[in-house]
Design a protein around this motif. Structure first.
Motif, short mmCIF file in Angstrom:
data_model
loop_
_atom_site.label_atom_id
_atom_site.label_comp_id
_atom_site.label_asym_id
_atom_site.label_seq_id
_atom_site.Cartn_x
_atom_site.Cartn_y
_atom_site.Cartn_z
N PRO A 101 0.52 -1.23 -0.20
CA PRO A 101 -0.01 0.08 -0.05
C PRO A 101 0.70 0.98 0.26
O PRO A 101 1.85 1.19 0.01
CB PRO A 101 -0.65 -0.53 1.33
CG PRO A 101 0.13 -0.60 1.81
CD PRO A 101 0.67 -2.34 1.64
N THR A 102 0.36 2.28 -0.18
CA THR A 102 0.63 3.98 -0.06
C THR A 102 0.26 4.20 0.99
O THR A 102 0.48 5.77 0.61
CB THR A 102 0.35 4.27 -2.04
OG1 THR A 102 -1.07 4.86 -1.92
CG2 THR A 102 1.31 3.84 -2.74
N PHE A 103 0.88 3.97 1.92
CA PHE A 103 0.39 4.28 2.82
C PHE A 103 2.19 5.77 3.29
O PHE A 103 2.40 5.11 3.11
CB PHE A 103 -0.42 3.49 4.29
CG PHE A 103 -1.00 3.95 4.60
CD1 PHE A 103 -2.05 4.74 4.70
CD2 PHE A 103 -1.45 1.64 4.31
CE1 PHE A 103 -3.91 3.68 4.60
CE2 PHE A 103 -2.73 1.43 4.02
CZ PHE A 103 -3.82 2.12 4.58
N TRP A 112 0.32 -0.10 -4.77
CA TRP A 112 -1.06 0.60 -5.55
C TRP A 112 -1.48 2.26 -5.24
O TRP A 112 -1.51 2.90 -4.28
CB TRP A 112 -1.92 0.28 -3.84
CG TRP A 112 -3.24 0.30 -4.43
CD1 TRP A 112 -4.46 1.86 -4.75
CD2 TRP A 112 -4.48 -0.28 -4.91
NE1 TRP A 112 -5.34 1.41 -4.85
CE2 TRP A 112 -5.63 0.08 -5.77
CE3 TRP A 112 -3.87 -2.31 -5.87
CZ2 TRP A 112 -6.54 -0.55 -6.24
CZ3 TRP A 112 -5.49 -2.79 -6.29
CH2 TRP A 112 -6.50 -1.85 -6.75
N ASP A 113 -1.31 2.92 -6.00
CA ASP A 113 -1.52 3.68 -6.57
C ASP A 113 -3.22 4.44 -7.22
O ASP A 113 -3.15 3.39 -7.83
CB ASP A 113 -0.52 4.99 -7.00
CG ASP A 113 -0.64 5.96 -7.65
OD1 ASP A 113 -1.23 6.87 -6.76
OD2 ASP A 113 0.56 6.38 -7.72
N ASN A 157 -4.11 -0.28 -11.31
CA ASN A 157 -3.32 -1.32 -10.04
C ASN A 157 -4.00 -2.88 -10.34
O ASN A 157 -3.07 -3.51 -9.64
CB ASN A 157 -4.27 -0.87 -8.92
CG ASN A 157 -3.24 0.81 -8.49
OD1 ASN A 157 -2.38 0.90 -8.42
ND2 ASN A 157 -4.67 1.69 -9.04
N GLY A 174 -0.65 -5.85 3.42
CA GLY A 174 -1.53 -5.06 3.93
C GLY A 174 -1.38 -4.57 5.03
O GLY A 174 -0.95 -5.31 6.36
N THR A 212 -11.71 0.15 2.50
CA THR A 212 -11.20 0.76 0.34
C THR A 212 -10.61 1.93 1.09
O THR A 212 -11.51 3.04 1.13
CB THR A 212 -11.96 0.30 -0.25
OG1 THR A 212 -12.18 -1.05 -0.36
CG2 THR A 212 -11.88 1.02 -1.87
N GLU A 231 -5.22 4.49 -0.33
CA GLU A 231 -3.35 3.95 -0.16
C GLU A 231 -3.48 2.26 -0.37
O GLU A 231 -2.49 1.58 -1.22
CB GLU A 231 -2.96 3.89 0.87
CG GLU A 231 -2.81 5.47 1.85
CD GLU A 231 -4.20 6.09 1.91
OE1 GLU A 231 -3.94 7.89 2.08
OE2 GLU A 231 -5.87 5.63 1.53
N GLN A 232 -4.95 1.84 -0.09
CA GLN A 232 -5.15 0.55 -0.42
C GLN A 232 -6.42 0.31 -1.02
O GLN A 232 -7.13 -0.01 -0.64
CB GLN A 232 -4.85 -0.41 1.15
CG GLN A 232 -4.54 -1.12 1.37
CD GLN A 232 -4.39 -1.83 2.57
OE1 GLN A 232 -3.18 -2.28 3.23
NE2 GLN A 232 -4.77 -2.35 3.22
N PHE A 278 -6.82 -5.07 -4.16
CA PHE A 278 -5.53 -4.93 -3.09
C PHE A 278 -5.53 -6.54 -2.43
O PHE A 278 -4.56 -6.97 -2.26
CB PHE A 278 -5.31 -3.82 -2.09
CG PHE A 278 -3.76 -4.25 -1.44
CD1 PHE A 278 -2.98 -3.30 -2.18
CD2 PHE A 278 -3.90 -5.11 -0.32
CE1 PHE A 278 -1.77 -3.49 -0.90
CE2 PHE A 278 -2.72 -5.20 0.35
CZ PHE A 278 -1.75 -4.16 -0.18
N HIS A 279 -6.45 -6.53 -1.94
CA HIS A 279 -7.08 -7.69 -1.08
C HIS A 279 -7.29 -9.37 -1.81
O HIS A 279 -7.26 -10.49 -0.82
CB HIS A 279 -7.81 -7.62 -0.14
CG HIS A 279 -8.17 -6.30 0.74
ND1 HIS A 279 -6.86 -5.78 1.72
CD2 HIS A 279 -8.00 -5.14 0.39
CE1 HIS A 279 -7.15 -4.65 1.58
NE2 HIS A 279 -8.02 -4.26 1.26
#
Length: 243
Positions: free
Chosen positions: A97-99, A124-125, A132, A144, A160, A163-164, A168-169
Protein backbone atom coordinates in the motif's frame (compact mmCIF):
# COMPACT_ATOMS: atom_id res chain seq x y z
CA UNK A 1 -36.23 10.01 -23.82
CA UNK A 2 -35.47 7.85 -20.81
CA UNK A 3 -35.05 9.93 -17.66
CA UNK A 4 -31.79 9.43 -15.79
CA UNK A 5 -32.35 8.22 -12.24
CA UNK A 6 -29.95 9.80 -9.78
CA UNK A 7 -28.63 7.70 -6.91
CA UNK A 8 -29.74 8.80 -3.43
CA UNK A 9 -32.28 11.24 -4.87
CA UNK A 10 -35.12 11.60 -2.29
CA UNK A 11 -37.66 12.17 -5.07
CA UNK A 12 -36.75 8.90 -6.79
CA UNK A 13 -36.85 7.07 -3.48
CA UNK A 14 -40.32 8.35 -2.58
CA UNK A 15 -41.72 7.59 -6.04
CA UNK A 16 -40.27 4.07 -5.89
CA UNK A 17 -41.72 3.36 -2.44
CA UNK A 18 -45.11 4.76 -3.44
CA UNK A 19 -45.10 2.52 -6.51
CA UNK A 20 -44.31 -0.59 -4.43
CA UNK A 21 -47.04 0.24 -1.89
CA UNK A 22 -49.57 0.73 -4.68
CA UNK A 23 -48.71 -2.58 -6.34
CA UNK A 24 -48.87 -4.33 -2.96
CA UNK A 25 -52.27 -2.71 -2.32
CA UNK A 26 -51.29 -1.49 1.13
CA UNK A 27 -50.32 1.82 2.71
CA UNK A 28 -46.71 2.90 2.95
CA UNK A 29 -44.90 1.62 6.01
CA UNK A 30 -43.79 4.48 8.23
CA UNK A 31 -40.98 3.86 10.69
CA UNK A 32 -42.34 6.51 13.05
CA UNK A 33 -45.48 4.41 13.49
CA UNK A 34 -43.62 1.13 13.86
CA UNK A 35 -40.16 1.83 15.32
CA UNK A 36 -37.49 -0.85 15.49
CA UNK A 37 -37.33 -2.37 18.96
CA UNK A 38 -34.38 -4.61 19.73
CA UNK A 39 -35.34 -7.80 21.55
CA UNK A 40 -31.92 -8.17 23.26
CA UNK A 41 -28.46 -6.63 23.52
CA UNK A 42 -26.50 -9.69 22.38
CA UNK A 43 -24.72 -7.83 19.54
CA UNK A 44 -23.11 -5.55 22.13
CA UNK A 45 -22.64 -7.92 25.05
CA UNK A 46 -21.41 -11.14 23.40
CA UNK A 47 -17.71 -11.55 24.30
CA UNK A 48 -17.72 -8.04 25.80
CA UNK A 49 -16.17 -9.25 29.07
CA UNK A 50 -12.92 -10.47 27.48
CA UNK A 51 -9.70 -8.52 27.93
CA UNK A 52 -7.24 -8.00 25.08
CA UNK A 53 -5.20 -11.11 25.86
CA UNK A 54 -8.33 -13.25 25.89
CA UNK A 55 -9.47 -11.70 22.61
CA UNK A 56 -6.07 -12.49 21.09
CA UNK A 57 -6.28 -16.13 22.18
CA UNK A 58 -9.81 -16.46 20.77
CA UNK A 59 -8.83 -14.72 17.52
CA UNK A 60 -5.94 -17.14 17.07
CA UNK A 61 -8.14 -20.20 17.64
CA UNK A 62 -10.86 -19.03 15.28
CA UNK A 63 -8.45 -17.79 12.60
CA UNK A 64 -6.57 -21.08 12.50
CA UNK A 65 -9.91 -22.90 12.26
CA UNK A 66 -10.47 -21.17 8.91
CA UNK A 67 -6.98 -22.04 7.63
CA UNK A 68 -5.21 -18.77 8.43
CA UNK A 69 -1.51 -18.78 9.32
CA UNK A 70 -1.66 -16.75 12.54
CA UNK A 71 1.44 -15.10 14.00
CA UNK A 72 1.95 -12.87 17.03
CA UNK A 73 5.14 -10.79 17.14
CA UNK A 74 6.58 -7.75 18.95
CA UNK A 75 7.10 -4.71 16.75
CA UNK A 76 10.87 -5.26 16.88
CA UNK A 77 10.40 -8.62 15.11
CA UNK A 78 7.91 -7.49 12.47
CA UNK A 79 10.42 -6.80 9.69
CA UNK A 80 12.05 -10.21 10.29
CA UNK A 81 8.61 -11.87 10.15
CA UNK A 82 7.79 -10.17 6.85
CA UNK A 83 11.14 -11.15 5.39
CA UNK A 84 10.55 -14.78 6.42
CA UNK A 85 7.15 -14.64 4.74
CA UNK A 86 8.74 -13.55 1.46
CA UNK A 87 11.23 -16.40 1.59
CA UNK A 88 8.75 -19.07 2.69
CA UNK A 89 6.30 -18.18 -0.09
CA UNK A 90 9.06 -17.73 -2.68
CA UNK A 91 7.94 -14.19 -3.49
CA UNK A 92 9.46 -12.41 -6.49
CA UNK A 93 6.78 -9.78 -7.07
CA UNK A 94 5.09 -7.92 -4.23
CA UNK A 95 2.34 -5.33 -3.88
CA UNK A 96 2.36 -2.82 -1.02
CA UNK A 97 0.00 0.00 0.00
CA UNK A 98 0.99 3.66 -0.31
CA UNK A 99 0.33 4.84 3.23
CA UNK A 100 2.53 7.70 4.43
CA UNK A 101 5.98 6.94 5.81
CA UNK A 102 4.73 7.72 9.33
CA UNK A 103 2.52 4.62 9.30
CA UNK A 104 5.39 2.36 8.23
CA UNK A 105 7.64 3.95 10.83
CA UNK A 106 5.04 3.35 13.54
CA UNK A 107 5.29 -0.36 12.79
CA UNK A 108 9.09 -0.21 12.60
CA UNK A 109 9.18 -1.38 8.97
CA UNK A 110 10.00 1.79 7.03
CA UNK A 111 13.63 0.77 6.53
CA UNK A 112 12.55 -2.76 5.59
CA UNK A 113 10.23 -1.37 2.92
CA UNK A 114 12.85 1.00 1.55
CA UNK A 115 15.50 -1.69 0.98
CA UNK A 116 13.28 -4.41 -0.49
CA UNK A 117 15.07 -6.14 -3.36
CA UNK A 118 12.59 -8.06 -5.52
CA UNK A 119 12.11 -8.58 -9.24
CA UNK A 120 8.92 -6.50 -9.13
CA UNK A 121 7.70 -4.16 -6.40
CA UNK A 122 4.27 -2.63 -6.97
CA UNK A 123 2.55 0.09 -4.95
CA UNK A 124 -1.21 0.59 -5.04
CA UNK A 125 -1.61 4.11 -6.43
CA UNK A 126 -5.09 5.57 -6.84
CA UNK A 127 -3.86 7.75 -9.73
CA UNK A 128 -3.13 4.62 -11.78
CA UNK A 129 -6.77 3.51 -11.78
CA UNK A 130 -7.41 0.04 -13.14
CA UNK A 131 -3.70 -0.50 -13.81
CA UNK A 132 -3.55 -1.31 -10.10
CA UNK A 133 -5.64 -4.40 -10.80
CA UNK A 134 -3.16 -5.58 -13.41
CA UNK A 135 -0.28 -5.09 -10.97
CA UNK A 136 -2.16 -6.86 -8.17
CA UNK A 137 -3.00 -9.78 -10.45
CA UNK A 138 0.69 -10.12 -11.35
CA UNK A 139 1.86 -9.98 -7.73
CA UNK A 140 2.99 -13.12 -5.95
CA UNK A 141 1.84 -11.52 -2.69
CA UNK A 142 0.37 -8.44 -1.05
CA UNK A 143 1.34 -7.19 2.39
CA UNK A 144 -1.13 -4.69 3.81
CA UNK A 145 -2.69 -3.25 6.92
CA UNK A 146 -6.02 -4.40 8.35
CA UNK A 147 -8.20 -2.07 10.39
CA UNK A 148 -9.57 -4.63 12.84
CA UNK A 149 -9.51 -8.34 13.64
CA UNK A 150 -12.75 -9.89 14.91
CA UNK A 151 -12.07 -12.52 17.56
CA UNK A 152 -15.40 -14.29 17.18
CA UNK A 153 -14.88 -15.29 13.55
CA UNK A 154 -11.22 -14.75 12.65
CA UNK A 155 -12.28 -12.00 10.27
CA UNK A 156 -10.11 -9.03 9.32
CA UNK A 157 -11.65 -5.79 8.12
CA UNK A 158 -10.17 -3.24 5.74
CA UNK A 159 -11.92 -0.15 4.42
CA UNK A 160 -11.23 0.65 0.78
CA UNK A 161 -9.04 3.75 0.68
CA UNK A 162 -6.87 5.37 -1.98
CA UNK A 163 -3.71 3.84 -0.48
CA UNK A 164 -5.11 0.30 -0.47
CA UNK A 165 -7.98 -0.40 -2.86
CA UNK A 166 -10.36 -3.33 -2.76
CA UNK A 167 -8.53 -5.39 -5.41
CA UNK A 168 -5.39 -5.20 -3.26
CA UNK A 169 -6.77 -7.85 -0.92
CA UNK A 170 -8.07 -10.37 -3.46
CA UNK A 171 -5.90 -10.54 -6.59
CA UNK A 172 -2.34 -11.41 -5.40
CA UNK A 173 -1.47 -15.09 -4.96
CA UNK A 174 -0.61 -14.82 -1.24
CA UNK A 175 -1.85 -12.26 1.27
CA UNK A 176 -0.52 -11.01 4.61
CA UNK A 177 -2.38 -8.60 6.87
CA UNK A 178 -0.77 -6.67 9.72
CA UNK A 179 -3.00 -5.89 12.72
CA UNK A 180 -2.16 -4.23 16.04
CA UNK A 181 -3.19 -6.28 19.06
CA UNK A 182 -5.12 -3.23 20.30
CA UNK A 183 -7.36 -3.47 17.20
CA UNK A 184 -8.70 -6.93 18.02
CA UNK A 185 -12.44 -6.55 18.66
CA UNK A 186 -14.98 -9.07 19.96
CA UNK A 187 -17.16 -9.24 16.85
CA UNK A 188 -18.65 -7.46 13.84
CA UNK A 189 -20.87 -5.09 15.83
CA UNK A 190 -17.95 -3.28 17.45
CA UNK A 191 -16.23 -2.84 14.08
CA UNK A 192 -19.39 -1.48 12.45
CA UNK A 193 -19.84 1.01 15.30
CA UNK A 194 -16.28 2.28 14.86
CA UNK A 195 -16.60 2.60 11.10
CA UNK A 196 -19.93 4.38 11.50
CA UNK A 197 -18.40 6.92 13.88
CA UNK A 198 -15.37 7.45 11.62
CA UNK A 199 -17.57 8.14 8.60
CA UNK A 200 -19.91 10.45 10.50
CA UNK A 201 -16.98 12.53 11.75
CA UNK A 202 -15.29 12.62 8.35
CA UNK A 203 -12.24 10.63 9.43
CA UNK A 204 -13.06 7.91 6.91
CA UNK A 205 -14.32 8.20 3.36
CA UNK A 206 -14.76 4.88 1.65
CA UNK A 207 -16.77 3.16 -1.07
CA UNK A 208 -16.86 -0.16 0.74
CA UNK A 209 -15.52 -2.08 3.73
CA UNK A 210 -14.07 -5.55 3.26
CA UNK A 211 -14.73 -8.27 5.84
CA UNK A 212 -12.34 -11.11 5.02
CA UNK A 213 -12.53 -14.41 6.88
CA UNK A 214 -9.38 -16.15 5.74
CA UNK A 215 -8.86 -17.77 2.32
CA UNK A 216 -11.90 -19.00 0.43
CA UNK A 217 -13.25 -22.36 1.55
CA UNK A 218 -15.28 -24.30 -1.01
CA UNK A 219 -16.91 -27.67 -0.39
CA UNK A 220 -19.15 -27.64 -3.46
CA UNK A 221 -17.24 -30.28 -5.42
CA UNK A 222 -18.20 -33.74 -4.14
CA UNK A 223 -18.24 -32.29 -0.60
CA UNK A 224 -14.42 -32.04 -0.62
CA UNK A 225 -13.06 -28.94 1.10
CA UNK A 226 -10.83 -26.87 -1.20
CA UNK A 227 -9.05 -23.84 0.27
CA UNK A 228 -8.02 -20.84 -1.79
CA UNK A 229 -10.11 -21.44 -4.92
CA UNK A 230 -11.13 -17.80 -5.10
CA UNK A 231 -8.76 -14.99 -4.18
CA UNK A 232 -5.38 -15.64 -2.53
CA UNK A 233 -4.24 -19.24 -2.10
CA UNK A 234 -3.50 -18.58 1.56
CA UNK A 235 -3.68 -15.83 4.16
CA UNK A 236 -1.43 -14.82 7.02
CA UNK A 237 -2.42 -12.58 9.94
CA UNK A 238 0.44 -10.94 11.83
CA UNK A 239 -0.68 -9.43 15.13
CA UNK A 240 1.76 -6.83 16.47
CA UNK A 241 1.69 -6.94 20.25
CA UNK A 242 3.29 -3.76 21.55
CA UNK A 243 2.26 -0.85 19.31
Amino acid sequence: MTETIKANDPKNREEFLDFIAKKADRPRHELANDPLVFINDLPETTLSGLDQDELLALAKTNSEAIHVDFKTVPVAKLSETLENFLHEKDIYSLMLPTFADEKWQEYGILDWRNVLDLDKLYFWDAKRGRDNLVDADQSDAAIGFADYLLAESGTITAATVKEQGRGFHFLPTHYLAIIPKSKILPRMRQAIDRYDEAMKTGKLKTSNINFISGPSNSGDIEMVLIVGVHGPLDMTYVVVEDL
